[in-house]
Write a protein that holds these residues in place. Structure first.
Motif, mmCIF file in Angstrom:
data_model
loop_
_atom_site.group_PDB
_atom_site.id
_atom_site.type_symbol
_atom_site.label_atom_id
_atom_site.label_comp_id
_atom_site.label_asym_id
_atom_site.label_seq_id
_atom_site.Cartn_x
_atom_site.Cartn_y
_atom_site.Cartn_z
ATOM 1 N N ILE A 201 7.466 -33.418 8.994
ATOM 2 C CA ILE A 201 6.651 -34.464 8.372
ATOM 3 C C ILE A 201 7.550 -35.474 7.656
ATOM 4 C CG2 ILE A 201 4.630 -32.996 8.156
ATOM 5 C CD1 ILE A 201 5.320 -32.578 5.227
ATOM 6 N N GLN A 202 7.045 -36.711 7.583
ATOM 7 C CA GLN A 202 7.897 -37.792 7.076
ATOM 8 C C GLN A 202 8.289 -37.601 5.620
ATOM 9 O OE1 GLN A 202 5.409 -41.154 7.963
ATOM 10 N NE2 GLN A 202 4.368 -41.093 5.974
ATOM 11 N N GLU A 203 7.498 -36.817 4.847
ATOM 12 C CA GLU A 203 7.845 -36.587 3.442
ATOM 13 C C GLU A 203 9.129 -35.762 3.297
ATOM 14 O OE1 GLU A 203 3.381 -37.129 3.687
ATOM 15 O OE2 GLU A 203 4.942 -36.106 4.841
ATOM 16 N N ARG A 204 9.544 -35.092 4.368
ATOM 17 C CA ARG A 204 10.766 -34.268 4.304
ATOM 18 C C ARG A 204 11.925 -34.935 5.042
ATOM 19 N NH1 ARG A 204 7.692 -28.594 5.915
ATOM 20 N NH2 ARG A 204 6.417 -28.453 4.021
ATOM 21 N N THR A 205 11.833 -36.243 5.144
ATOM 22 C CA THR A 205 12.885 -36.986 5.859
ATOM 23 C C THR A 205 13.295 -38.223 5.064
ATOM 24 O OG1 THR A 205 11.356 -38.402 7.083
ATOM 25 C CG2 THR A 205 11.878 -36.249 8.062
ATOM 26 N N ARG A 206 14.412 -38.802 5.496
ATOM 27 C CA ARG A 206 14.847 -40.114 4.985
ATOM 28 C C ARG A 206 15.367 -40.898 6.179
ATOM 29 N NH1 ARG A 206 19.833 -41.717 3.466
ATOM 30 N NH2 ARG A 206 20.578 -39.539 3.285
ATOM 31 N N ARG A 207 14.812 -42.075 6.387
ATOM 32 C CA ARG A 207 15.202 -42.875 7.542
ATOM 33 C C ARG A 207 16.287 -43.875 7.166
ATOM 34 N NH1 ARG A 207 11.363 -45.331 12.332
ATOM 35 N NH2 ARG A 207 13.039 -46.356 13.500
ATOM 36 N N ASP A 208 17.236 -44.021 8.067
ATOM 37 C CA ASP A 208 18.330 -44.993 7.901
ATOM 38 C C ASP A 208 18.492 -45.729 9.218
ATOM 39 O OD1 ASP A 208 20.534 -46.445 7.183
ATOM 40 O OD2 ASP A 208 21.934 -44.744 7.252
ATOM 41 N N GLU A 209 17.763 -46.875 9.340
ATOM 42 C CA GLU A 209 17.729 -47.680 10.568
ATOM 43 C C GLU A 209 17.286 -46.807 11.741
ATOM 44 O OE1 GLU A 209 21.460 -49.694 10.903
ATOM 45 O OE2 GLU A 209 20.988 -51.069 9.260
ATOM 46 N N ASN A 210 18.146 -46.557 12.738
ATOM 47 C CA ASN A 210 17.717 -45.802 13.909
ATOM 48 C C ASN A 210 18.102 -44.324 13.807
ATOM 49 O OD1 ASN A 210 20.442 -46.158 14.244
ATOM 50 N ND2 ASN A 210 20.323 -46.167 16.496
ATOM 51 N N ARG A 211 18.316 -43.877 12.572
ATOM 52 C CA ARG A 211 18.617 -42.466 12.361
ATOM 53 C C ARG A 211 17.652 -41.895 11.320
ATOM 54 N NH1 ARG A 211 23.640 -44.713 13.222
ATOM 55 N NH2 ARG A 211 24.982 -43.641 14.753
ATOM 56 N N VAL A 212 17.403 -40.599 11.429
ATOM 57 C CA VAL A 212 16.557 -39.925 10.451
ATOM 58 C C VAL A 212 17.316 -38.722 9.914
ATOM 59 C CG1 VAL A 212 15.380 -38.518 12.223
ATOM 60 C CG2 VAL A 212 14.311 -38.872 9.992
ATOM 61 N N HIS A 213 17.244 -38.553 8.583
ATOM 62 C CA HIS A 213 17.877 -37.426 7.908
ATOM 63 C C HIS A 213 16.799 -36.367 7.641
ATOM 64 C CE1 HIS A 213 21.700 -39.604 6.731
ATOM 65 N NE2 HIS A 213 20.916 -40.587 7.163
ATOM 66 N N ILE A 214 16.958 -35.169 8.185
ATOM 67 C CA ILE A 214 16.005 -34.078 7.989
ATOM 68 C C ILE A 214 16.432 -33.321 6.744
ATOM 69 C CG2 ILE A 214 14.909 -32.071 9.031
ATOM 70 C CD1 ILE A 214 14.479 -34.741 10.545
ATOM 71 N N LEU A 215 15.567 -33.360 5.690
ATOM 72 C CA LEU A 215 15.928 -32.853 4.380
ATOM 73 C C LEU A 215 15.459 -31.434 4.103
ATOM 74 C CD1 LEU A 215 15.060 -36.076 2.332
ATOM 75 C CD2 LEU A 215 17.249 -35.429 3.394
ATOM 76 N N ALA A 216 14.701 -30.853 5.028
ATOM 77 C CA ALA A 216 14.223 -29.472 4.853
ATOM 78 C C ALA A 216 13.958 -28.886 6.228
ATOM 79 C CB ALA A 216 12.960 -29.435 4.000
ATOM 80 N N ALA A 217 14.236 -27.610 6.370
ATOM 81 C CA ALA A 217 14.028 -26.944 7.666
ATOM 82 C C ALA A 217 12.544 -26.666 7.869
ATOM 83 C CB ALA A 217 14.824 -25.643 7.711
ATOM 84 N N PRO A 218 11.981 -27.076 8.999
ATOM 85 C CA PRO A 218 10.586 -26.766 9.289
ATOM 86 C C PRO A 218 10.455 -25.348 9.838
ATOM 87 C CG PRO A 218 11.506 -27.983 11.104
ATOM 88 C CD PRO A 218 12.610 -27.867 10.079
ATOM 89 N N LYS A 219 9.229 -24.906 10.003
ATOM 90 C CA LYS A 219 8.974 -23.666 10.730
ATOM 91 C C LYS A 219 8.960 -23.978 12.223
ATOM 92 C CE LYS A 219 6.064 -21.823 7.036
ATOM 93 N NZ LYS A 219 4.694 -21.391 6.671
ATOM 94 N N PRO A 220 9.251 -23.006 13.087
ATOM 95 C CA PRO A 220 9.192 -23.268 14.532
ATOM 96 C C PRO A 220 7.797 -23.751 14.944
ATOM 97 C CG PRO A 220 10.258 -21.165 14.096
ATOM 98 C CD PRO A 220 9.679 -21.626 12.790
ATOM 99 N N GLN A 221 7.712 -24.804 15.706
ATOM 100 C CA GLN A 221 6.478 -25.388 16.249
ATOM 101 C C GLN A 221 5.523 -25.857 15.145
ATOM 102 O OE1 GLN A 221 4.849 -23.391 19.798
ATOM 103 N NE2 GLN A 221 6.500 -21.896 19.593
#
Length: 422
Positions: free
Chosen positions: A115-135
């Protein structure tokens, strides 16, 4: 005289539901609200129709992001934006992600949504800030419903939620039971229609209007036959006509033991079998329930013999006996497969409730939600069966069983909640 519970059982055992082959019709979906489904529905569509995202975020490969954290984020290249209704063009490769929105198709190669709340976007890259659960946040194809299986069973009432399901399943038409036909008439020399000036001793026939409204609310079709004078010949003519055109017949008045109460005698002359003559309840003691022999002598509209209800004449007694006995019969007749019986709640009584204890007693009033708990407020004024006025705006009946003479304030009482048609 029979008990209320025995009367309920006798009546429901007598009711023959509408026939699934003869008594159905095809209606458009927009006309299907509150109808009873006659044939089970299946759909050729899976629900969801495809794997899709349950949230706004990024479609990723779980193995790429399983160790992500705010301290050590995973950085992925964004290769595509996928709004709802858009066909993805990319296959997500290692180190890639797709921007995705709620309801949009999952792209090939991706198996998880961050989900976007656990990310940070930098132009054409996205930083994943927390590990999700599978699927996580992926709605898989056919996980809600698998094509070809039963979507909705027969015998249910179609309300807004069922209509929505049928629309989503692309069911523009469906088979429903026809509406039961209920003939209604009032008896008594003292009765006059609402548009006639009252003379001394006369009463406006309110029962026919109340019963017509109740029958409509139940999903059935009222057939109004008017006022019938206390004349055996006229009564026999109307009853004969009623049982020829209806699935169920309701009369009010003429079922007590007075010199001008002819209904039971006429029913017997028509070879009817009278199953109930009176019930241990107040109001509503005089109650006639009868059936007629199966014969082709009468050109009946129904595939079976109609059920006859002779209700008392007093307005409150008419309403109470309808809610307790007639409404469950109409529900079963209409094709509903279960839940015919009245539904009772146990609530607190706000007022003191009294009865002589000789019969099961019904007192009308309102349910109020007080601090998260329902309380029953008895209607003001007299609880006489002839007092129609204080029935207005009531939504519940408190029940005092036989032998119970007093329910004190804040004591528990059993209540029949009055819900239109439910």
């Amino acid at each position: 005289m029979v008990s209320v519970s025995d009367a309920q059982a006798i009546i429901l055992n007598l009711v023959q539901p509408l026939d699934r082959l003869r008594d159905t019709e095809i209606v458009n979906l927009l006309a299907a609200d509150s109808r009873i489904l006659a044939v089970p529905v299946t759909s050729p569509l899976d629900f969801p129709h495809w794997d899709n995202s349950a949230m706004d975020g990024y479609a990723v490969r779980y193995e790429d992001v399983q160790h992500s954290s705010a301290e050590q984020p995973t950085v992925l290249e964004i290769v595509e934006d996928i709004p709802a209704g858009y066909q993805p063009n990319s296959t997500i490769q290692p180190g890639e992600a797709a921007r995705i929105f709620t309801g949009a198709l999952m792209p090939a190669g991706a198996d998880t949504i961050v989900i976007q709340e656990r990310t940070r976007r930098d132009e054409n890259r996205v930083h994943i800030l927390a590990a999700p659960k599978p699927q996580e946040f992926v709605r898989h194809k056919a996980s809600f419903y698998q094509a070809g299986t039963q979507l909705l069973p027969a015998g249910i009432k179609l309300n807004a939620s069922e209509i929505a399901v049928l629309a989503a399943a692309q069911c523009p038409q469906l088979s429903v039971y026809r509406r039961p036909r209920v003939a209604i008439f009032s008896t008594g020399d003292e009765l006059v229609p609402i548009d006639q000036p009252l003379q001394s001793g006369q009463i406006v026939d309110s029962n026919q209007y109340a019963l017509a409204a109740l029958v409509k609310e139940s999903g059935a079709e009222p057939l109004l036959l008017g006022i019938v004078k206390d004349d055996p010949v006229a009564l026999e003519k109307v009853i004969t006509h009623a049982i020829a055109i209806a699935d169920l017949v309701i009369s009010s008045g003429g079922v007590s033991v007075g010199d001008y109460d002819y209904v039971d005698k006429i029913l017997q002359s028509l070879s009817a079998k009278i199953h109930i003559r009176s019930v241990e309840m107040r109001p509503g003691k005089p109650l006639t329930v009868a059936t007629f022999p199966s014969t082709d002598a009468i050109n009946r509209v129904s595939s079976h013999s109609p059920l006859y209800f002779g209700l008392p004449g007093n307005p409150a007694a008419v309403l109470v006996t309808f809610w307790q006995f007639v409404l469950p019969a109409i529900k079963k007749l209409s094709g509903i497969t279960e839940g015919w019986e009245p539904a009772f709640l146990k609530v607190r009584s706000h007022h003191e409730l009294r009865s002589d204890g000789k019969r099961e007693t019904y007192l009308w009033g309102k349910l109020h939600l007080i601090d998260g708990v329902y309380e029953f407020y008895k209607a003001g004024g007299s609880s006489s069966s002839g007092n129609l006025i204080n029935l207005a705006q009531t939504n519940a009946l408190a029940v005092l069983p036989m032998g119970k003479t007093l329910i004190s304030p804040q004591e528990e009482v059993q209540v029949l909640q009055l819900v239109n048609g439910e």
